[in-house]
Design an enzyme around this catalytic site. Structure first.
Site, PDB file in Angstrom:
ATOM      1  N   ASP A  98      -8.207  -5.935   3.471  1.00 14.17           N
ATOM      2  CA  ASP A  98      -9.468  -5.459   4.045  1.00 14.17           C
ATOM      3  C   ASP A  98     -10.647  -5.708   3.098  1.00 14.17           C
ATOM      4  OD1 ASP A  98      -8.468  -4.549   6.490  1.00 14.17           O
ATOM      5  OD2 ASP A  98      -7.878  -2.620   5.646  1.00 14.17           O
TER       6      ASP A  98
ATOM      7  N   GLY B 215      -6.481   0.996  -3.306  1.00  9.97           N
ATOM      8  CA  GLY B 215      -5.432   1.647  -4.087  1.00  9.97           C
ATOM      9  C   GLY B 215      -5.178   0.946  -5.415  1.00  9.97           C
TER      10      GLY B 215
ATOM     11  N   ASP C  52       1.404  -3.350  -2.047  1.00 13.92           N
ATOM     12  CA  ASP C  52       2.111  -3.467  -0.759  1.00 13.92           C
ATOM     13  C   ASP C  52       2.700  -4.860  -0.520  1.00 13.92           C
ATOM     14  OD1 ASP C  52       1.163  -0.934  -0.495  1.00 13.92           O
ATOM     15  OD2 ASP C  52      -0.260  -1.371   1.102  1.00 13.92           O
TER      16      ASP C  52
ATOM     17  N   ARG D 213     -12.495   3.577  -1.833  1.00 12.65           N
ATOM     18  CA  ARG D 213     -12.206   2.927  -0.560  1.00 12.65           C
ATOM     19  C   ARG D 213     -13.435   2.799   0.352  1.00 12.65           C
ATOM     20  NH1 ARG D 213      -6.981   1.764   0.135  1.00 12.65           N
ATOM     21  NH2 ARG D 213      -5.383   3.021  -0.879  1.00 12.65           N
TER      22      ARG D 213
ATOM     23  N   LYS E  58      -5.166  -8.206  -4.634  1.00  8.04           N
ATOM     24  CA  LYS E  58      -4.531  -7.018  -5.222  1.00  8.04           C
ATOM     25  C   LYS E  58      -3.849  -6.207  -4.150  1.00  8.04           C
ATOM     26  CE  LYS E  58      -5.850  -3.451  -4.260  1.00  8.04           C
ATOM     27  NZ  LYS E  58      -6.343  -2.186  -3.730  1.00  8.04           N
ATOM     28  N   THR E  59      -2.689  -5.721  -4.337  1.00  6.08           N
ATOM     29  CA  THR E  59      -2.081  -4.613  -3.618  1.00  6.08           C
ATOM     30  C   THR E  59      -0.595  -4.546  -3.945  1.00  6.08           C
ATOM     31  OG1 THR E  59      -1.552  -3.527  -1.535  1.00  6.08           O
ATOM     32  CG2 THR E  59      -1.750  -5.908  -1.399  1.00  6.08           C
TER      33      THR E  59
HETATM   34  P1  FBP Z   1      -4.221  -0.881  -1.018  1.00 11.25           P
HETATM   35  O1  FBP Z   1      -3.847  -1.439   0.317  1.00 11.25           O
HETATM   36  O2  FBP Z   1      -5.654  -0.521  -1.136  1.00 11.25           O
HETATM   37  O3  FBP Z   1      -3.768  -1.776  -2.143  1.00 11.25           O
HETATM   38  O4  FBP Z   1      -3.423   0.485  -1.220  1.00 11.25           O
HETATM   39  C1  FBP Z   1      -2.059   0.511  -1.042  1.00 11.25           C
HETATM   40  C2  FBP Z   1      -1.498   1.907  -1.002  1.00 11.25           C
HETATM   41  O5  FBP Z   1      -0.909   2.207  -2.243  1.00 11.25           O
HETATM   42  C3  FBP Z   1      -0.507   2.050   0.144  1.00 11.25           C
HETATM   43  O6  FBP Z   1       0.771   1.635  -0.227  1.00 11.25           O
HETATM   44  C4  FBP Z   1      -0.632   3.503   0.499  1.00 11.25           C
HETATM   45  O7  FBP Z   1      -0.343   3.734   1.851  1.00 11.25           O
HETATM   46  C5  FBP Z   1      -2.077   3.796   0.230  1.00 11.25           C
HETATM   47  O8  FBP Z   1      -2.488   2.895  -0.748  1.00 11.25           O
HETATM   48  C6  FBP Z   1      -2.334   5.207  -0.236  1.00 11.25           C
HETATM   49  O9  FBP Z   1      -3.708   5.417  -0.316  1.00 11.25           O
HETATM   50  P2  FBP Z   1      -4.445   6.454  -1.252  1.00 11.25           P
HETATM   51  O10 FBP Z   1      -4.442   5.890  -2.620  1.00 11.25           O
HETATM   52  O11 FBP Z   1      -5.826   6.494  -0.714  1.00 11.25           O
HETATM   53  O12 FBP Z   1      -3.698   7.736  -1.193  1.00 11.25           O
END
Ligand code: FBP
Length: 548
Positions: free
Chosen positions: A173, A78, A202, A142, A199-200
């Site tokens: 991951d 993400g 979250d 991803r 990075k994230t």
């Molecule tokens: P990462 O863990 O890859 O940093 O992504 C975080 C996130 O933004 C989460 O908060 C959310 O649940 C998810 O990605 C949404 O995924 P997508 O971008 O595939 O819709």
């Protein structure tokens, strides 16, 4: 592409590097490390990269010129504010080592490495992206890099471009996979170093040695601005309850941080729900009780923050999701069935207890639980409309309370989901500096010749020039966890600690915030102006590090 006035002004911002990285650097080796748990198993799986020492960089009074190096970079998962600055810092770092170094970006995530899709990132390209939000410089994806064929396919293009180091910018991951790749390339003598960057948005990739993942600062500031705006509207009209779901996957760091910034009437923390073994009905009753008590004071309005992963933390739901994960991983054909057939199949394969929980859910929510997993096998919690599920159940509970003579108010709910709004915002000063330094520091790790390390900066509540730069062996963060029905070595996900300062602070205040309406309106991120407005760290970092 036409640029906004802010983009133009922001392009001139020069991120502030830590003093230790500001000239030539020397490497100081620390003690050998071990994984946070399951040491023997992880050591056996990573014979070449387990137990490496922590590294610190210090300013080197001696001028050094390294060898030119060709580096590949991947954005994984993400989007998070500041990703472009990691790449800019990496570019400047490898050029500092040697002007003839070159940087290649693999396109649309790890898949670009496997499919040999890449672009050279020259100074001209890099300069267009300094201090900007987004991941569009090379795109993200991803695809899970986990199979030997993928590693070998990737190696073909790395060899062709004479790339001897790969930087993977990703979450827990993706960094887990970076460590597996580092081990494999080391084991076969591929001559390619692999370095990770945390990075994230979250905020769940953090631990004793990684203080924060990038993007959390900016994203939570954007969400807090929006929550503050909603709270002001809510307080002006005094007629709605706003149910606001916040991204963050499993962990509630984003919800907690936004609560600390905005002081809503209610914020649910999934980790607490799990620790107290609460049912969905317990959560509903807790919210309904506050709604009723505020109504008794004539206040039929309020705000509720809900972490998107809540549903996974309710023990009965967690068991159900765990069994669904295993069933769907072993029977991928189920995904192709019609909704009705899928429901029937699922109900006939679940244990009696899980089947009864599944059957009790509104059909839409039950179906959301069986939708495609992401490539890491996780339920896509952002697709589950928990905010609507909760407000519907609260409305039902309030009607029961009305009949019992315990509620006499009006309940009108509005729903919001904040996630995508903040992931590509222009990085705050903190993230602009942090990301640039992470990338630059990754270049120094490459120059140090190491592999299987994560770029690390510590002392993050101090001004950025005082941050401590270095590298952490990724295996140090590993434990064994069940994924796709099998035990795997993975980076331990950081959830909200209930005995940690940020949660404790929230817990001490929430009863007051529930009733007294003490909203805070943080306003938009400021990029120019006094430090107390522009350079505040997150409340989470502040309470973790400064509120001793
Ligand atoms: P990462 O863990 O890859 O940093 O992504 C975080 C996130 O933004 C989460 O908060 C959310 O649940 C998810 O990605 C949404 O995924 P997508 O971008 O595939 O819709």
């Amino acid at each position: 592409m036409k640029k906004s006035a802010l983009q133009i002004a922001r392009a001139a911002y020069q991120p502030k590097l830590p003093v230790d990285l500001s000239g030539f650097v020397k490497v100081v080796e620390g003690e050998p490390t071990q994984s946070v748990a399951d040491q023997e198993e992880i050591k056996a799986l990573f014979p070449n990269t387990y137990g490496l020492p922590e590294l610190r960089f210090e300013k080197n009074p001696v001028q050094t010129v390294g060898k030119p190096v060709n580096v590949g970079v991947i954005l994984s998962g993400g989007q998070a504010p500041g990703g472009h600055n990691v790449i800019c810092g990496l570019f400047d770092g490898i050029k500092k080592i040697n002007k003839s170094s070159r940087l290649y970006g693999f396109l649309m995530g790890p898949g670009g490495l496997v499919d040999h899709k890449y672009v050279e990132l020259t100074a001209e390209v890099i300069d267009e992206y300094r201090n900007t939000g987004g991941f569009d410089i090379i795109g993200s994806g991803r695809t899970k890099l986990e199979k030997q064929e993928q590693f070998d396919k990737g190696l073909e293009i790395l060899k062709k471009l004479d790339i001897t180091a790969l930087v993977i910018i990703g979450g827990d991951d993706s960094n887990t996979n970076a460590a597996v790749l580092a081990e494999y390339y080391k084991q076969i003598g591929a001559g390619v170093q692999v370095i990770g960057c945390p990075k994230t948005i979250d905020g769940d990739l953090k631990n004793e040695v990684i203080e924060a993942s990038f993007g959390f600062d900016t994203a939570t500031k954007v969400y807090s601005e929006l929550i503050g705006n909603i709270q002001r509207d809510c307080f002006s009209a005094k007629k709605y309850w706003h149910f606001i779901k916040l991204m963050g996957r499993s962990a509630s760091h984003i919800a907690l941080e936004c609560a600390l910034q905005t002081q809503p009437n209610i914020c649910i923390i999934s980790e607490e729900v799990e620790a107290e073994n609460q049912t969905l009905q317990d959560v509903v009753n807790y919210i309904a009780d506050i709604v009723a008590r505020r109504a008794a004071n004539g206040e039929n309005f309020g705000t509720v923050l809900i972490p998107e992963g809540l549903i996974e933390f309710i023990p009965a739901m967690k068991n159900l999701i765990g069994q669904l994960n295993d069933l769907l991983a072993k029977n991928p054909e189920v995904a192709t069935l019609s909704p009705a057939e899928q429901r029937e199949w699922v109900l006939s394969h679940l244990t009696e207890k899980n089947a009864s929980v599944y059957a009790s859910l509104p059909e839409g929510v039950a179906r959301q639980l069986t939708l495609d997993r992401d490539p890491h096998g996780n339920v896509q919690v952002s697709l589950i409309e928990t905010e609507k599920l909760l407000s519907e159940m609260v409305a039902r509970r309030l009607e029961e309370m009305r009949k019992e003579g315990k509620y006499n108010g009006k309940f009108s709910a509005l729903h919001h989901f904040f996630g995508y709004e903040g992931r590509c915002a222009a990085p705050s000063n903190f993230d602009a500096d942090y990301c640039y330094a992470l990338g630059y520091n990754a270049a120094m790790l490459i120059n140090a010749g190491v592999t299987g390390y994560m770029s690390s900066l510590r002392n993050l509540t101090a001004p950025s020039v005082q941050w401590l730069a270095g590298g952490i062996p990724i295996t140090m963060m590993f434990n064994m966890e069940r994924r796709h029905g099998e035990m795997k070595p993975v980076i331990q996900k950081a959830l909200v600690k209930l005995d940690g300062k940020p949660f404790q602070r929230f817990a001490a205040k929430r009863a007051d915030w529930a009733m007294s309406t003490s909203y805070v309106f943080p306003g938009p991120i400021q990029y120019f102006g006094p430090a107390e407005v522009c350079d505040q760290p997150t409340r989470t970092l502040y309470y973790e590090q400064l509120d001793k």
